[in-house]
Structures are given as structure tokens and as C-alpha cells.
Design a protein around this motif. Structure first.
Motif, short mmCIF file in Angstrom:
data_model
loop_
_atom_site.label_atom_id
_atom_site.label_comp_id
_atom_site.label_asym_id
_atom_site.label_seq_id
_atom_site.Cartn_x
_atom_site.Cartn_y
_atom_site.Cartn_z
N TRP A 56 44.10 51.17 35.35
CA TRP A 56 43.20 52.25 35.73
C TRP A 56 43.93 53.27 36.58
CZ3 TRP A 56 42.72 52.65 41.02
CH2 TRP A 56 42.84 51.49 41.78
N ARG A 57 43.39 54.47 36.64
CA ARG A 57 43.97 55.52 37.48
C ARG A 57 42.84 56.33 38.11
NH1 ARG A 57 45.20 57.22 32.16
NH2 ARG A 57 47.23 56.21 32.33
N ARG A 58 43.08 56.78 39.34
CA ARG A 58 42.11 57.59 40.06
C ARG A 58 42.85 58.69 40.82
NH1 ARG A 58 39.58 55.10 37.10
NH2 ARG A 58 37.79 53.69 37.45
N SER A 59 42.12 59.74 41.16
CA SER A 59 42.66 60.82 41.98
C SER A 59 42.18 60.63 43.41
CB SER A 59 42.21 62.17 41.44
OG SER A 59 42.67 63.22 42.27
N THR A 79 40.45 44.73 47.26
CA THR A 79 40.21 46.16 47.50
C THR A 79 41.52 46.87 47.82
OG1 THR A 79 38.03 45.61 48.42
CG2 THR A 79 38.86 47.83 48.82
N VAL A 80 41.69 48.04 47.20
CA VAL A 80 42.83 48.91 47.47
C VAL A 80 42.34 50.12 48.26
CG1 VAL A 80 44.68 50.31 46.46
CG2 VAL A 80 43.95 48.20 45.33
N PHE A 81 43.06 50.47 49.32
CA PHE A 81 42.70 51.60 50.18
C PHE A 81 43.77 52.67 50.05
CE2 PHE A 81 41.10 47.64 51.92
CZ PHE A 81 39.75 47.92 52.10
N ALA A 82 43.36 53.92 49.90
CA ALA A 82 44.31 55.02 49.75
C ALA A 82 43.75 56.25 50.44
CB ALA A 82 44.57 55.30 48.27
N ALA A 83 44.64 57.21 50.76
CA ALA A 83 44.22 58.38 51.52
C ALA A 83 45.07 59.58 51.12
CB ALA A 83 44.35 58.11 53.03
N ASP A 84 44.63 60.78 51.57
CA ASP A 84 45.46 61.98 51.39
C ASP A 84 45.75 62.59 52.76
OD1 ASP A 84 43.23 63.48 52.20
OD2 ASP A 84 43.21 64.74 50.40
N ALA A 90 39.72 56.46 50.75
CA ALA A 90 38.87 55.88 49.72
C ALA A 90 39.22 54.42 49.50
CB ALA A 90 39.00 56.66 48.41
N ALA A 91 38.24 53.65 49.04
CA ALA A 91 38.42 52.24 48.72
C ALA A 91 38.07 52.02 47.25
CB ALA A 91 37.54 51.37 49.61
N PHE A 92 38.90 51.21 46.55
CA PHE A 92 38.71 50.97 45.13
C PHE A 92 38.76 49.47 44.85
CE2 PHE A 92 40.86 55.00 45.72
CZ PHE A 92 40.12 55.87 44.92
N ASN A 93 37.95 49.03 43.89
CA ASN A 93 38.06 47.66 43.41
C ASN A 93 39.41 47.50 42.72
OD1 ASN A 93 37.75 45.60 41.04
ND2 ASN A 93 36.15 45.08 42.50
N ALA A 94 40.19 46.50 43.12
CA ALA A 94 41.57 46.36 42.63
C ALA A 94 41.62 46.07 41.14
CB ALA A 94 42.29 45.26 43.41
N GLN A 95 40.60 45.41 40.59
CA GLN A 95 40.61 45.06 39.16
C GLN A 95 40.07 46.18 38.29
OE1 GLN A 95 40.29 42.21 41.33
NE2 GLN A 95 42.35 41.95 40.53
N SER A 96 38.95 46.75 38.67
CA SER A 96 38.28 47.73 37.81
C SER A 96 38.60 49.18 38.15
CB SER A 96 36.77 47.53 37.89
OG SER A 96 36.28 47.87 39.19
N GLY A 97 39.04 49.44 39.39
CA GLY A 97 39.25 50.81 39.83
C GLY A 97 37.98 51.50 40.29
#
Length: 393
Positions: A56-59, A79-84, A90-97
Motif C-alpha cells: 500500500w502507499r499513502r501521501s 501501527t505506522v506513524f509518519a509526519a511532514d 498521521a497513523a496508519f494500519n501497518a497491514q492495510s494502510g
């Protein structure tokens, strides 16, 4: 690739070094596109025995900004956590995105993220440290340190240790953000853009400094228990004398401490007293990784080097990606993972040292270390694109 493989258990020129130092030094004082100061090796075809399949990919916002702030993502549990750079987290489900939540802070982010024990910690350009609740992104507390924070805050059971760009290390109470103590170090006239990242355990904190020294601090008071010079400044100019310890020290389960340095050496120490066990001349501004008896280092000319962790002897060296401004290394299912300035993710066999897989994420480039969990790799490109890959077979 050159290979001096030992029994398996589990140079470049002065001109290049000088140009590399100049490029990095310029980054200390101004924004830059991060272009290499010398010609990177062209990518060549090879026998691909591993594939990198996109899951999966997200912006994530607008990415890391012109200054390429080192806002590496983090993962805890599923959970994956990312920022700009503008303050979006933002927080994302690691399996589904699936995006679980997103918040916009009122301050620009400058540090890598650290997700631990239900919270996400980060630092900002104006010297704030912020703790977010992993469940919904709400702010648990905010605290102030002395200057901009580029390294991910590091935690033990009671404290959060923050290394800021002015050379100070601040200990905050993890529950409240209240300041407990501050350790101040001397700063040279010129430093790399960035700081070391503390290695924190319950009794002590190991800190690499811009003056080439390593300090071990008592977490009760912030007083140094011992210090030693890892890299010694040499040369007449400030550029030649750059010796930053800008990676994070790595501690083994049996009490060995591995430290990299720019314009210096890789050193293995006995952690309790600082006795040198071995050292080898290898310049690196990146955090190494320890897997079994192998210590993997990405050098400043983007060679990937495997060292015997017990002796420091070189096991293999891969120079196929020379001068491609590789990220710090990660490890995924028997492979070393690195990103490069053109946005490629490369896989290297950890035992043999040969390239086994490659894919391109985004032409904006990759400048922060990938996050791995088993055979899963999370990579964030400079423009904010977050992609999850699965290594097969």
C-alpha cells in the motif's frame, strides 16, 4: 563489489572525502536539495533473487521540506506513524494502510518520530518536544528544550532524552514532560547538519557529540560517568576538522557498545567503563545495525560494509552503490535495506554482500532510514509518499 568473506557465522580518494565534507558542511547552514557533490555510480543490472512487492502507499502531507528534515517514520505494534515538516502527523494500519487518525500541530516538525509504550514523541524546529497519544493523536504534553531537535527523542522507563542542535541533552519526565536535568557539551565552530541520537537504557545514556566525544551520563543526575574521544579533529580548516558522532550508538545484549563517526573510525567499547575492544578506520555519519555477530555500516561514500562484531575485521564490502547518498541501513528477513537519493530501495544479502533486489519508490529521493518488521518494509520518500513493501521469497 569486493568480498573478503571470513568464516560465516550467522579507498576512496582524499578529494572525494573533502568534497563530501564540504557538501555536508553547507547543509549545516542552509537549505539544500541534497544533491551529491560528486558523481554517483550508475545502477547496473544484477541477478534479482528477491522481489519488493508494494502492499500500500499513502501521501503524508508535503514531505520533508526543502531542508530535507530527517522526519523518519516509526512503527509500534500494528501501527505506522509518519509526519511532514509542516506539522502533520498521521497513523496508519501497518497491514492495510488504512488511515487511523491525522492531526495538524501548530508548529513545524524537524525530528524523526519515536513510538513507544502508547505514545509518539517528536521534536520541532522551535525547540519543542511533543508527546502524542497513539490512540487518537491527541497531545499528552508539550515541553521546551534549548534549540531545534533533529534526532528522535529516546526513552527509558522514566525519562525522555532529547539531543538538540546546540549540543545539549535534556532529560524530561516521560509522564509529564517536566525537565529533570540538562547536560551541556562544547560545540566546534562547524558541525554536520544534524546531531547524534542518544542510546538510552534505565541507568545510563550514551551520547555521541559533534566534538567527536562519547559521553555516558548517569540518568539520575545527568553527570558524566565517563567520556572518551572517538574521533580526533585533524587538519587546518574547520571542514577538515569535522568529526561528528551523528549516528546513534548501538548496544549489544552482552554489553558491547558500537560507535560510528564522521572523518573518524568505528569503535567497539566495553559499555560499563569505555574500554576499547577494537577499532577500524571507516567514516560514517549513520547509525549502524547489529545482527548476530555482524555489524553493518554504511560509509560516507555509500559503501555497505559488514564487520565481525567481535573483532572489527571486514567480512565483506559492497561498493555497487558508491556515492549514491544512501540512508542508514535497516534489516529485513536476511537482507540489508537502504534507500538512495534517486528514490530507489536496494536489498543486499546480509551474509554474502551482493545486491539481490531493487525497486523505485519516488524520484524525490529517500533520505531517512526505512522502518522494518520481519519481511515488511515501510519507506517514506522526501515528498511525503509512504509506501509499504513486502520482501519475497
Amino acid at each position: 563489489m569486493t568480498n573478503s568473506l571470513l568464516k560465516p557465522r550467522f579507498s576512496t580518494s582524499l578529494m572525494r572525502a573533502t568534497l563530501g565534507a564540504v557538501a555536508l558542511a553547507l547543509l549545516a547552514g542552509c537549505a539544500s536539495k541534497g544533491e551529491p557533490a560528486y558523481t554517483p555510480k550508475e545502477l547496473r543490472s544484477f541477478n534479482e533473487t528477491s522481489s519488493l512487492d508494494s502492499q500500500w502507499r499513502r501521501s503524508v502531507g508535503d514531505g520533508f521540506g526543502r531542508a530535507r528534515y530527517p522526519i523518519a517514520p516509526a512503527r509500534e505494534g500494528n501501527t505506522v506513524f509518519a509526519a511532514d515538516a509542516n506539522g502533520l502527523v498521521a497513523a496508519f494500519n501497518a497491514q492495510s494502510g488504512e488511515r487511523e487518525w491525522q492531526v495538524e500541530l501548530d508548529t513545524p516538525i524537524s525530528s524523526a518520530l519515536n513510538a513507544i509504550a502508547g505514545q509518539v514523541y517528536l521534536g520541532t524546529r522551535n525547540g519543542e518536544v511533543i508527546a502524542l497519544d497513539q490512540r487518537d493523536g491527541s497531545v499528552a504534553w508539550r515541553s521546551r528544550v534549548t534549540s531545534e531537535v533533529l534526532a528522535a527523542p529516546q526513552a527509558n522507563q522514566q525519562l525522555l532524552l532529547v539531543q538538540s542542535v546546540d549540543g545539549q541533552i535534556t532529560a524530561l519526565d516521560r509522564a509529564s514532560g517536566e525537565e529533570r536535568w540538562v547536560y551541556t557539551s562544547s560545540q566546534p565552530a562547524l558541525t554536520l547538519r544534524g546531531t547524534g541520537t542518544p542510546m538510552v537504557i534505565d541507568p545510563v545514556t550514551f551520547v555521541g557529540l559533534a566534538n567527536g566525544r562519547l559521553a555516558t551520563l548517569d540518568n539520575r543526575s545527568g553527570q558524566p560517568l565517563w567520556e572518551m574521544q572517538i574521533a580526533t579533529p585533524r587538519g587546518r580548516s574547520d571542514v577538515e576538522r569535522l568529526v561528528d558522532l551523528s549516528g546513534q550508538p548501538v548496544l549489544s545484549p552482552d554489553g558491547l557498545l558500537f560507535v560510528t563517526s564522521y572523518n573518524g573510525r568505528v569503535v567497539a567499547l566495553e559499555a560499563t567503563r569505555g574500554g576499547v575492544l577494537w577499532e577500524t578506520n571507516l567514516s560514517s555519519r549513520h547509525t549502524p545495525i547489529l545482527v548476530g555477530d555482524f555489524l553493518f555500516v554504511v560509509s560516507d561514500d555509500s559503501h555497505i560494509v559488514a564487520l565481525d562484531a567481535n573483532s572489527g575485521q571486514e567480512i565483506w564490502r559492497n561498493d555497487d552503490l558508491e556515492d549514491r547518498w544512501l540512508t542508514a541501513p535497516a534489516f529485513a528477513d536476511g537482507r540489508i535495506v537502504v534507500g538512495d537519493f534517486e528514490g530507489y530501495v536496494h536489498l543486499i544479502d546480509a551474509r554474502e554482500g551482493n545486491l539481490v533486489g531493487r525497486t523505485r519508490i519516488d524520484d524525490s529521493g529517500i533520505s531517512v532510514r526505512p522502518v522494518t518488521e520481519g519481511s515488511t518494509i515501510h519507506v517514506q520518500a522526501n515528498n511525503g509518499r509512504l509506501e509499504t513493501l513486502e520482501v519475497t521469497p
